[in-house]
Design a protein around this motif. Structure first.
Motif, mmCIF file in Angstrom:
data_model
loop_
_atom_site.group_PDB
_atom_site.id
_atom_site.type_symbol
_atom_site.label_atom_id
_atom_site.label_comp_id
_atom_site.label_asym_id
_atom_site.label_seq_id
_atom_site.Cartn_x
_atom_site.Cartn_y
_atom_site.Cartn_z
ATOM 1 N N GLN A 1 0.620 13.317 -7.645
ATOM 2 C CA GLN A 1 0.226 12.158 -8.438
ATOM 3 C C GLN A 1 1.444 11.391 -8.910
ATOM 4 O O GLN A 1 2.474 11.979 -9.222
ATOM 5 N N VAL A 2 1.310 10.095 -8.936
ATOM 6 C CA VAL A 2 2.344 9.203 -9.478
ATOM 7 C C VAL A 2 1.677 8.325 -10.522
ATOM 8 O O VAL A 2 0.644 7.707 -10.244
ATOM 9 N N GLN A 3 2.249 8.279 -11.706
ATOM 10 C CA GLN A 3 1.744 7.394 -12.746
ATOM 11 C C GLN A 3 2.691 6.200 -12.864
ATOM 12 O O GLN A 3 3.907 6.368 -12.892
ATOM 13 N N LEU A 4 2.118 5.020 -12.945
ATOM 14 C CA LEU A 4 2.889 3.781 -12.993
ATOM 15 C C LEU A 4 2.521 2.992 -14.238
ATOM 16 O O LEU A 4 1.328 2.834 -14.548
ATOM 17 N N VAL A 5 3.533 2.472 -14.927
ATOM 18 C CA VAL A 5 3.304 1.668 -16.120
ATOM 19 C C VAL A 5 4.157 0.405 -16.032
ATOM 20 O O VAL A 5 5.393 0.485 -15.973
ATOM 21 N N GLU A 6 3.486 -0.747 -16.039
ATOM 22 C CA GLU A 6 4.185 -2.021 -15.993
ATOM 23 C C GLU A 6 4.531 -2.510 -17.397
ATOM 24 O O GLU A 6 3.841 -2.191 -18.366
ATOM 25 N N SER A 7 5.576 -3.310 -17.471
ATOM 26 C CA SER A 7 5.941 -3.973 -18.722
ATOM 27 C C SER A 7 6.724 -5.238 -18.388
ATOM 28 O O SER A 7 7.149 -5.432 -17.243
ATOM 29 N N GLY A 8 6.891 -6.083 -19.398
ATOM 30 C CA GLY A 8 7.717 -7.268 -19.230
ATOM 31 C C GLY A 8 6.969 -8.565 -19.056
ATOM 32 O O GLY A 8 7.590 -9.624 -18.980
ATOM 33 N N ALA A 91 -0.901 -14.834 -13.478
ATOM 34 C CA ALA A 91 -1.764 -13.774 -12.951
ATOM 35 C C ALA A 91 -1.476 -12.486 -13.708
ATOM 36 O O ALA A 91 -0.509 -12.404 -14.468
ATOM 37 N N VAL A 92 -2.313 -11.494 -13.461
ATOM 38 C CA VAL A 92 -1.984 -10.127 -13.855
ATOM 39 C C VAL A 92 -1.197 -9.516 -12.705
ATOM 40 O O VAL A 92 -1.642 -9.575 -11.548
ATOM 41 N N TYR A 93 -0.060 -8.954 -13.030
ATOM 42 C CA TYR A 93 0.815 -8.355 -12.023
ATOM 43 C C TYR A 93 0.687 -6.837 -12.083
ATOM 44 O O TYR A 93 0.779 -6.235 -13.165
ATOM 45 N N TYR A 94 0.518 -6.256 -10.908
ATOM 46 C CA TYR A 94 0.341 -4.819 -10.783
ATOM 47 C C TYR A 94 1.444 -4.232 -9.912
ATOM 48 O O TYR A 94 1.798 -4.818 -8.894
ATOM 49 N N CYS A 95 1.921 -3.050 -10.281
ATOM 50 C CA CYS A 95 2.775 -2.322 -9.356
ATOM 51 C C CYS A 95 1.954 -1.224 -8.696
ATOM 52 O O CYS A 95 0.957 -0.751 -9.254
ATOM 53 N N ALA A 96 2.386 -0.857 -7.511
ATOM 54 C CA ALA A 96 1.651 0.109 -6.705
ATOM 55 C C ALA A 96 2.624 0.926 -5.876
ATOM 56 O O ALA A 96 3.730 0.455 -5.577
ATOM 57 N N ALA A 97 2.203 2.116 -5.488
ATOM 58 C CA ALA A 97 3.071 3.002 -4.716
ATOM 59 C C ALA A 97 2.290 3.621 -3.566
ATOM 60 O O ALA A 97 1.086 3.869 -3.680
ATOM 61 N N ARG A 98 3.015 3.838 -2.481
ATOM 62 C CA ARG A 98 2.415 4.525 -1.341
ATOM 63 C C ARG A 98 3.497 5.320 -0.643
ATOM 64 O O ARG A 98 4.687 5.019 -0.751
ATOM 65 N N ARG A 99 3.028 6.327 0.125
ATOM 66 C CA ARG A 99 3.958 7.292 0.700
ATOM 67 C C ARG A 99 4.658 6.763 1.942
ATOM 68 O O ARG A 99 5.782 7.130 2.211
ATOM 69 N N TRP A 100 4.037 5.857 2.695
ATOM 70 C CA TRP A 100 4.503 5.561 4.049
ATOM 71 C C TRP A 100 4.977 4.129 4.250
ATOM 72 O O TRP A 100 4.556 3.450 5.154
ATOM 73 N N GLY A 101 5.881 3.634 3.423
ATOM 74 C CA GLY A 101 6.475 2.322 3.666
ATOM 75 C C GLY A 101 5.665 1.204 3.057
ATOM 76 O O GLY A 101 4.528 1.377 2.630
ATOM 77 N N VAL A 102 6.253 0.028 3.032
ATOM 78 C CA VAL A 102 5.617 -1.128 2.404
ATOM 79 C C VAL A 102 4.439 -1.606 3.251
ATOM 80 O O VAL A 102 4.518 -1.666 4.469
ATOM 81 N N ARG A 104 1.147 -4.721 3.057
ATOM 82 C CA ARG A 104 0.758 -5.952 2.364
ATOM 83 C C ARG A 104 -0.701 -5.952 1.936
ATOM 84 O O ARG A 104 -1.142 -6.889 1.260
ATOM 85 N N MET A 105 -1.442 -4.933 2.310
ATOM 86 C CA MET A 105 -2.851 -4.848 1.953
ATOM 87 C C MET A 105 -3.033 -3.916 0.773
ATOM 88 O O MET A 105 -2.516 -2.798 0.758
ATOM 89 N N ARG A 106 -3.794 -4.317 -0.202
ATOM 90 C CA ARG A 106 -3.936 -3.525 -1.424
ATOM 91 C C ARG A 106 -4.552 -2.165 -1.169
ATOM 92 O O ARG A 106 -4.206 -1.187 -1.842
ATOM 93 N N ASN A 107 -5.448 -2.073 -0.186
ATOM 94 C CA ASN A 107 -6.104 -0.788 0.030
ATOM 95 C C ASN A 107 -5.196 0.230 0.721
ATOM 96 O O ASN A 107 -5.622 1.366 0.961
ATOM 97 N N GLU A 108 -3.985 -0.146 1.042
ATOM 98 C CA GLU A 108 -3.028 0.790 1.635
ATOM 99 C C GLU A 108 -2.268 1.578 0.569
ATOM 100 O O GLU A 108 -1.535 2.501 0.899
ATOM 101 N N TYR A 109 -2.429 1.208 -0.682
ATOM 102 C CA TYR A 109 -1.663 1.838 -1.752
ATOM 103 C C TYR A 109 -2.493 2.887 -2.466
ATOM 104 O O TYR A 109 -3.666 2.677 -2.756
ATOM 105 N N GLU A 110 -1.841 4.004 -2.762
ATOM 106 C CA GLU A 110 -2.529 5.139 -3.362
ATOM 107 C C GLU A 110 -2.539 5.084 -4.885
ATOM 108 O O GLU A 110 -3.486 5.565 -5.509
ATOM 109 N N TYR A 111 -1.471 4.552 -5.462
ATOM 110 C CA TYR A 111 -1.314 4.619 -6.917
ATOM 111 C C TYR A 111 -1.078 3.219 -7.470
ATOM 112 O O TYR A 111 -0.356 2.415 -6.880
#
Length: 122
Positions: A1-8, A91-102, A104-111
């Motif tokens: 698991q990876v937890q992500l918290v945006e700020s700024g 907009a609302v800006y979100y960060c996201a992480a995935r195991r296998w490279g960048v 561009r599709m949102r459903n490719e990100y796990e966290y």
């Protein structure tokens, strides 16, 4: 698991700058490609920028030359420096992480983070 918290996020005038941060905890941050997405009211969540584990960067055409993505693996943090902001960057800006490279599709990100609001006024 990876937890992500945006700020700024915040309110800024057109032409101004903001720097967003995304702090990660959990599994080794350096093992993940990370990206920024944004979602304006009534619109889809779109890719903004991404950075691979090795530091290669990718940008949406709409932000190329104005935004810069970076990461500091020692601090488990990713950044998005946004310059020359426009009203359409609101907009609302979100960060996201995935195991296998960048990707561009949102459903490719796990966290995902919870998002941070960026509002650009004229």
């Amino acid at each position: 698991q990876v937890q992500l918290v945006e700020s700024g996020g915040g309110l800024v005038q057109a032409g101004g700058s903001l720097r967003l941060s995304c702090a990660a905890s959990g599994r080794a941050f350096s093992n993940y490609a990370v990206g920024w997405f944004r979602q304006a009211p009534g619109k889809e969540r779109d890719f903004v920028a991404g950075i691979t584990q090795g530091g290669s960067t990718y940008y949406a055409d709409s932000v190329k030359g104005r935004f810069t993505i970076s990461r500091d693996n020692a601090k488990n943090t990713m950044y998005l420096q946004m310059n020359s902001l426009k009203r359409e960057d609101t907009a609302v800006y979100y960060c996201a992480a995935r195991r296998w490279g960048v990707a561009r599709m949102r459903n490719e990100y796990e966290y995902w983070g919870q998002g941070t609001q960026v509002t650009v006024s004229s």
